[in-house]
Design an enzyme around this catalytic site. Structure first.
Site, mmCIF file in Angstrom:
data_model
loop_
_atom_site.group_PDB
_atom_site.id
_atom_site.type_symbol
_atom_site.label_atom_id
_atom_site.label_comp_id
_atom_site.label_asym_id
_atom_site.label_seq_id
_atom_site.Cartn_x
_atom_site.Cartn_y
_atom_site.Cartn_z
ATOM 1 N N LYS A 67 43.527 28.089 89.121
ATOM 2 C CA LYS A 67 44.212 27.438 87.993
ATOM 3 C C LYS A 67 45.068 28.275 87.509
ATOM 4 C CE LYS A 67 42.404 26.990 83.593
ATOM 5 N NZ LYS A 67 41.640 26.419 82.617
ATOM 6 N N HIS A 137 41.129 22.864 68.299
ATOM 7 C CA HIS A 137 41.296 21.899 69.417
ATOM 8 C C HIS A 137 40.002 21.495 70.201
ATOM 9 C CE1 HIS A 137 43.761 19.514 72.153
ATOM 10 N NE2 HIS A 137 43.246 20.143 73.040
ATOM 11 N N GLN A 138 39.459 22.640 70.462
ATOM 12 C CA GLN A 138 38.288 22.294 71.609
ATOM 13 C C GLN A 138 37.123 21.830 70.890
ATOM 14 O OE1 GLN A 138 38.465 23.387 74.532
ATOM 15 N NE2 GLN A 138 40.688 23.764 74.682
ATOM 16 N N ASN A 159 33.590 26.545 59.461
ATOM 17 C CA ASN A 159 34.784 26.892 59.876
ATOM 18 C C ASN A 159 35.315 28.106 59.012
ATOM 19 O OD1 ASN A 159 36.554 26.791 62.493
ATOM 20 N ND2 ASN A 159 38.115 26.279 60.805
ATOM 21 N N SER A 199 38.287 31.577 67.848
ATOM 22 C CA SER A 199 39.200 32.624 68.310
ATOM 23 C C SER A 199 38.714 33.872 67.422
ATOM 24 C CB SER A 199 40.526 32.261 68.103
ATOM 25 O OG SER A 199 40.996 31.211 68.792
ATOM 26 N N MET A 219 31.005 29.746 72.995
ATOM 27 C CA MET A 219 31.962 29.273 74.052
ATOM 28 C C MET A 219 33.339 29.792 73.832
ATOM 29 S SD MET A 219 30.126 27.336 75.781
ATOM 30 C CE MET A 219 31.175 26.856 76.887
ATOM 31 N N ASP A 222 36.445 34.363 75.470
ATOM 32 C CA ASP A 222 36.816 34.376 76.663
ATOM 33 C C ASP A 222 37.729 35.495 77.263
ATOM 34 O OD1 ASP A 222 38.896 33.455 75.362
ATOM 35 O OD2 ASP A 222 39.251 31.653 76.417
ATOM 36 N N GLY A 291 29.539 30.791 77.672
ATOM 37 C CA GLY A 291 30.342 29.890 78.402
ATOM 38 C C GLY A 291 31.803 30.766 78.437
#
Ligand code: NAD
Length: 320
Positions: A67, A137-138, A159, A199, A219, A222, A291
């Site tokens: 990807k 968004h996720q 949030n 984030s 999640m 990353d 994740g």
């Protein structure tokens, strides 16, 4: 080669197909049949973009590819979302490129599938309350997959930017579940399963917030430097991930690993649970799935979508 345009993905890929593809590839990784290649992620010095690629080879599913894409923070001015990616598949017998597949929606679906797979194997018995940290968004994809594959009766959420909570409320309403915005101590005390997808670069959910039995799917982290969980919470929990090397390098467990309260030996690849080589939650009060997002997840869902597109006459064949 076959081309599956981004615009076709929503009509082709089902959450079930994404779940099955991710579960199967985690199992293949645990058996040693599939491996991820080192991740490349570079600031290109243009448009503040971060570009990279994640690749791998699944010798069981015979899926080879990568990807490519990344994060372009100024894309709103182009009428595009900031995350942009495309998956390329190659014939493992010949090296010929076999498919190019739009990767934006697939990324959201495979990330949501990963946390849902973790809950299938690690959530406490009778989990009914879903706690969401993050409303970007996720988050909607995460909630949809959790509810589809779980037995949740209500959703609570928090949030860092409260104005965004409408996304969680709207998504819960779409799923027919009650939603309540709560503070983090309540979220940690009441939720049976917590999904964090922000984030953040500093811990949000603290050790004292979480009253078990709880499963946490972390999640959002990353990249080196990102962080959502208190390292003391990580040190207290039984730890699982998609890929151990990524979790201590760029995932949520990088911080506890840096503090040396956790080492790679304390972390189990979720695939080991899927193939029955690890008991999973056992008598642990808190489990965490880190994740980090591996290339093989992207290849698995892309291969599934190419098959569906071919069956339904939605793949475009081009000579290259
Ligand atoms: P988004 O930009 O739509 O939403 C960002 C979320 O993070 C919001 O909840 C926002 O309130 C919060 N946030 C933003 N800045 C923050 C800060 N400084 N501190 C704390 N919270 C902050 O993003 P998204 O598309 O929903 O993605 C969320 C995260 O998930 C990102 O970090 C993204 O890189 C990550 N992600 C991970 C994977 C994976 O496989 N693990 C896949 C896709 C995305």
């Amino acid at each position: 080669m076959w081309v599956v345009p981004e615009g076709e993905i929503a009509g082709l890929m089902t959450p079930e197909a994404a779940f099955d593809a991710v579960e199967a590839v985690f199992a293949a990784m645990a058996r040693g049949d599939a491996r991820n290649f080192p991740v490349v992620r570079e600031a290109i010095g243009h448009e503040d973009a971060l570009y990279g690629f994640k690749g791998g080879f699944d010798g069981a599913g015979l899926t080879l590819g990568l990807k490519a894409g990344g994060y372009w923070p100024n894309n709103a001015g182009h009428g595009l979302i900031n995350h942009q990616s495309t998956v390329f598949l190659f014939d493992p017998d010949t090296g010929r490129v076999s498919a190019a597949v739009g990767g934006n929606l697939l990324t959201a679906l495979r990330t949501a599938a990963a946390s849902a797979v973790s809950s299938k194997y690690l959530a406490p018995q009778g989990a009914r309350v879903l706690g969401m940290i993050g409303a970007g968004h996720q988050s909607a994809f995460q909630m949809r997959a959790a509810v589809r594959f779980g037995a949740f009766e209500r959703v609570i959420g928090w949030n860092p930017h409260p104005a965004m909570l409408t996304r969680l409320a709207d998504t819960a309403a779409e799923l027919g579940l009650p939603f309540e915005a709560v503070d983090l101590p309540r979220l940690g005390a009441e939720a049976d399963v917590i999904i964090s997808i922000t984030s953040a670069f500093a811990p949000l959910l603290m050790n004292a917030h979480v009253k078990g039995p709880t499963h946490i799917a972390a999640m959002g982290t990353d990249t080196r430097g990102k962080q959502e969980l208190d390292p003391a919470l990580v040190a207290r929990a039984r730890l699982f991930t998609d890929e151990v090397a990524q979790s201590v390098g760029i995932g949520e467990f990088q911080h506890a690993a840096a503090q040396k309260t956790v080492s790679a030996d304390d972390i189990t690849a979720l695939g080991q649970v899927i193939i029955g080589r690890h008991e999973g939650r056992g008598d642990a009060e808190v489990t965490i799935f880190d994740g980090t997002g591996v290339g093989l997840q992207d290849l698995a869902v892309a291969a599934a979508v190419v098959n569906l597109a071919k069956q339904q006459g939605k793949a475009i064949e081009v000579e290259i």
